[in-house]
Write an enzyme that holds these catalytic residues in place. Structure first.
Site, PDB file in Angstrom:
ATOM      1  N   LEU A  15       0.949  -1.180  -0.147  1.00 54.57           N
ATOM      2  CA  LEU A  15      -0.010   0.017   0.176  1.00 54.57           C
ATOM      3  C   LEU A  15       0.732   1.220   0.150  1.00 54.57           C
ATOM      4  CD1 LEU A  15      -2.858  -1.036   2.730  1.00 54.57           C
ATOM      5  CD2 LEU A  15      -2.931  -0.877  -0.153  1.00 54.57           C
ATOM      6  N   LYS A  66      15.053  -6.554   3.241  1.00 49.58           N
ATOM      7  CA  LYS A  66      15.613  -5.371   4.186  1.00 49.58           C
ATOM      8  C   LYS A  66      17.075  -5.575   4.652  1.00 49.58           C
ATOM      9  CE  LYS A  66      10.919  -3.731   5.604  1.00 49.58           C
ATOM     10  NZ  LYS A  66      10.163  -3.560   6.883  1.00 49.58           N
ATOM     11  N   ASN A  87      14.747   0.061   5.357  1.00 53.02           N
ATOM     12  CA  ASN A  87      13.661   0.065   4.528  1.00 53.02           C
ATOM     13  C   ASN A  87      13.562   1.334   3.525  1.00 53.02           C
ATOM     14  OD1 ASN A  87      13.022   1.892   6.328  1.00 53.02           O
ATOM     15  ND2 ASN A  87      10.839   1.582   6.420  1.00 53.02           N
ATOM     16  N   ALA A 127      10.829 -13.243  15.878  1.00 53.08           N
ATOM     17  CA  ALA A 127      12.037 -12.897  15.585  1.00 53.08           C
ATOM     18  C   ALA A 127      12.619 -12.959  14.034  1.00 53.08           C
ATOM     19  CB  ALA A 127      13.208 -13.735  16.257  1.00 53.08           C
ATOM     20  N   VAL A 130      11.167  -7.731  10.679  1.00 45.92           N
ATOM     21  CA  VAL A 130      10.697  -6.782  11.203  1.00 45.92           C
ATOM     22  C   VAL A 130      10.851  -6.680  12.904  1.00 45.92           C
ATOM     23  CG1 VAL A 130       8.221  -7.315  11.885  1.00 45.92           C
ATOM     24  CG2 VAL A 130       8.887  -4.834  11.329  1.00 45.92           C
ATOM     25  N   THR A 151      11.349 -20.618  16.499  1.00 45.82           N
ATOM     26  CA  THR A 151      12.744 -21.054  16.501  1.00 45.82           C
ATOM     27  C   THR A 151      13.474 -20.299  17.408  1.00 45.82           C
ATOM     28  OG1 THR A 151      11.953 -21.514  14.105  1.00 45.82           O
ATOM     29  CG2 THR A 151      14.252 -21.995  14.500  1.00 45.82           C
ATOM     30  N   LYS A 154      16.645 -18.202  16.453  1.00 42.07           N
ATOM     31  CA  LYS A 154      16.437 -16.628  15.861  1.00 42.07           C
ATOM     32  C   LYS A 154      16.271 -15.640  16.892  1.00 42.07           C
ATOM     33  CE  LYS A 154      13.785 -16.226  11.798  1.00 42.07           C
ATOM     34  NZ  LYS A 154      12.633 -16.806  11.068  1.00 42.07           N
ATOM     35  N   TYR A 225      -1.900  -5.240   9.847  1.00 35.03           N
ATOM     36  CA  TYR A 225      -2.935  -4.199   9.676  1.00 35.03           C
ATOM     37  C   TYR A 225      -4.148  -4.861   8.750  1.00 35.03           C
ATOM     38  CZ  TYR A 225      -0.194  -2.406   6.104  1.00 35.03           C
ATOM     39  OH  TYR A 225       0.596  -2.183   4.728  1.00 35.03           O
TER      40      TYR A 225
HETATM   41  P1  ATR Z   1       9.638 -12.100   7.649  1.00 35.26           P
HETATM   42  O1  ATR Z   1      11.275 -11.802   7.259  1.00 35.26           O
HETATM   43  O2  ATR Z   1       8.662 -11.977   6.392  1.00 35.26           O
HETATM   44  O3  ATR Z   1       9.526 -11.355   8.880  1.00 35.26           O
HETATM   45  P2  ATR Z   1      10.351 -14.274   8.723  1.00 35.26           P
HETATM   46  O4  ATR Z   1      11.819 -13.987   9.028  1.00 35.26           O
HETATM   47  O5  ATR Z   1      10.362 -16.056   8.405  1.00 35.26           O
HETATM   48  O6  ATR Z   1       9.660 -13.573   7.511  1.00 35.26           O
HETATM   49  O7  ATR Z   1       9.666 -13.935  10.170  1.00 35.26           O
HETATM   50  C1  ATR Z   1       8.326 -14.615  10.152  1.00 35.26           C
HETATM   51  C2  ATR Z   1       8.075 -14.655  11.752  1.00 35.26           C
HETATM   52  O8  ATR Z   1       6.864 -15.304  12.086  1.00 35.26           O
HETATM   53  C3  ATR Z   1       9.188 -15.537  12.442  1.00 35.26           C
HETATM   54  O9  ATR Z   1       9.174 -15.175  13.824  1.00 35.26           O
HETATM   55  C4  ATR Z   1       8.291 -16.816  12.518  1.00 35.26           C
HETATM   56  O10 ATR Z   1       8.714 -17.937  13.468  1.00 35.26           O
HETATM   57  P3  ATR Z   1       9.959 -18.838  12.925  1.00 35.26           P
HETATM   58  O11 ATR Z   1      11.428 -18.070  12.954  1.00 35.26           O
HETATM   59  O12 ATR Z   1      10.061 -20.055  13.829  1.00 35.26           O
HETATM   60  O13 ATR Z   1       9.746 -19.398  11.568  1.00 35.26           O
HETATM   61  C5  ATR Z   1       6.970 -16.539  13.013  1.00 35.26           C
HETATM   62  N1  ATR Z   1       5.982 -17.340  12.511  1.00 35.26           N
HETATM   63  C6  ATR Z   1       5.506 -17.812  11.185  1.00 35.26           C
HETATM   64  N2  ATR Z   1       4.543 -18.930  11.247  1.00 35.26           N
HETATM   65  C7  ATR Z   1       4.606 -19.067  12.588  1.00 35.26           C
HETATM   66  C8  ATR Z   1       3.662 -20.041  13.342  1.00 35.26           C
HETATM   67  N3  ATR Z   1       2.956 -20.979  12.738  1.00 35.26           N
HETATM   68  N4  ATR Z   1       3.905 -20.120  14.643  1.00 35.26           N
HETATM   69  C9  ATR Z   1       4.786 -19.242  15.231  1.00 35.26           C
HETATM   70  N5  ATR Z   1       5.541 -18.378  14.766  1.00 35.26           N
HETATM   71  C10 ATR Z   1       5.359 -18.239  13.286  1.00 35.26           C
END
Ligand code: ATR
Length: 277
Positions: A15, A66, A87, A127, A130, A151, A154, A225
């Site tokens: 957006l 990023k 960003n 983690a 963002v 995880t 991270k 959002y």
């Molecule tokens: P981005 O860079 O787009 O933020 P990312 O680095 O993969 O993507 O971050 C996504 C976040 O959502 C991570 O904290 C991820 O947790 P993992 O590090 O364990 O992957 C979290 N996340 C995504 N799906 C999840 C789920 N079903 N339950 C808990 N945490 C989740």
């Protein structure tokens, strides 16, 4: 013609063009346009070169670039250095610099709602890309910061990044503590969802916040959002907690970038806020 871009992959949902083109029109920024562009990783260098040679005048970076953009830049500045998350790109004297306006955008979203974010206990969930921007908003003022991530590795890496900021500030490393996924720290003043869980309406974090029941002072903040109200926020509302979604942070991060490029301190008015609904 001045050209501004937001790059990412995917980018269709962005957006940012809506916001920046609204301000370009409102403030009559002459001969300017803001577009979105889906790019592959191997095109990052080309984008930076285009900024350097004046083909593009400003760039926003979104998921998943990023961090990946950093090796192609002449330098990263301020919060971008501390978060390792860029960003916004600007050119100065033929050099391309990376900035982070997410951290300040997040702080502005709180300050604008008269929410005091200093000396608080904060619980950051996630983690991902963002999360470092949110952590950075709190490192110099929070009383205590808890981080949890599905995880754990991270979350540990995020703490390490936060510890660098803490040591620069002369603060103790124990300010940031990693907790295991599913475990709850003490009741915090602000609980922030930085994960992608909730982007699809029916998704659930499956964390138990029942001990926040009837806590009118606790703020549950979801960076998502769209949808406007995730299950994380809906459940918080039902418990009697304060809630906030990521819309105003998103607008503020754009406002700061727009000012860096054009010098215009754009007002965030009701028309713009409605435009994003
Ligand atoms: P981005 O860079 O787009 O933020 P990312 O680095 O993969 O993507 O971050 C996504 C976040 O959502 C991570 O904290 C991820 O947790 P993992 O590090 O364990 O992957 C979290 N996340 C995504 N799906 C999840 C789920 N079903 N339950 C808990 N945490 C989740």
């Amino acid at each position: 013609m001045k050209k501004y871009l937001v790059i990412g992959n995917p980018i269709d949902h962005s957006l940012s063009p809506l916001i920046h083109n609204f301000w370009i029109k409102k403030y009559k920024v002459i001969e300017s346009v803001y577009e979105k562009k889906n790019i592959e990783k191997n095109e990052l260098r080309i984008i930076v070169d285009k900024l350097r040679n004046g083909e593009i005048n400003g760039v926003n970076i979104t998921v998943p670039y990023k961090k990946e953009i950093i090796p192609f830049l002449d330098a990263v500045k301020g919060d971008a250095e501390l978060t390792q998350s860029v960003n916004t790109l600007c050119k100065d004297n033929n050099k391309v610099y990376g900035y982070n306006t997410d951290t300040k955008g997040f702080k502005n979203s709180l300050v604008n709602e008269l929410i005091d974010y200093k000396d608080k206990n904060v619980f950051i969930i996630g983690a991902g890309g963002v999360s470092s921007s949110i952590l950075e908003a709190f490192v110099n003022t929070a009383n205590k910061i808890y981080i949890t991530n599905r995880t754990k590795k991270k979350a540990d890496e995020l703490k390490k990044l936060g510890d660098i900021s803490l040591s620069l500030l002369g603060r103790e490393k124990k300010t940031i503590e990693v907790v295991n996924w599913g475990e709850m720290p003490e009741v915090c003043d602000i609980v922030i969802n930085t994960t992608s869980v909730g982007l699809n309406k029916n998704e659930n974090l499956n964390l138990n916040f029942e001990h926040y029941k009837n806590n009118k002072n606790a703020l549950f903040y979801d960076l998502i959002y769209n949808p406007k109200e995730t299950n994380f926020l809906n459940e918080a509302k039902l418990r009697g907690n304060k809630t906030m979604n990521g819309k105003m942070m998103f607008i503020w991060q754009a406002q700061i970038a727009f000012q860096m490029w054009t010098g215009v301190a754009a007002e965030i008015d009701e028309e713009l806020i409605k435009l994003l609904d």
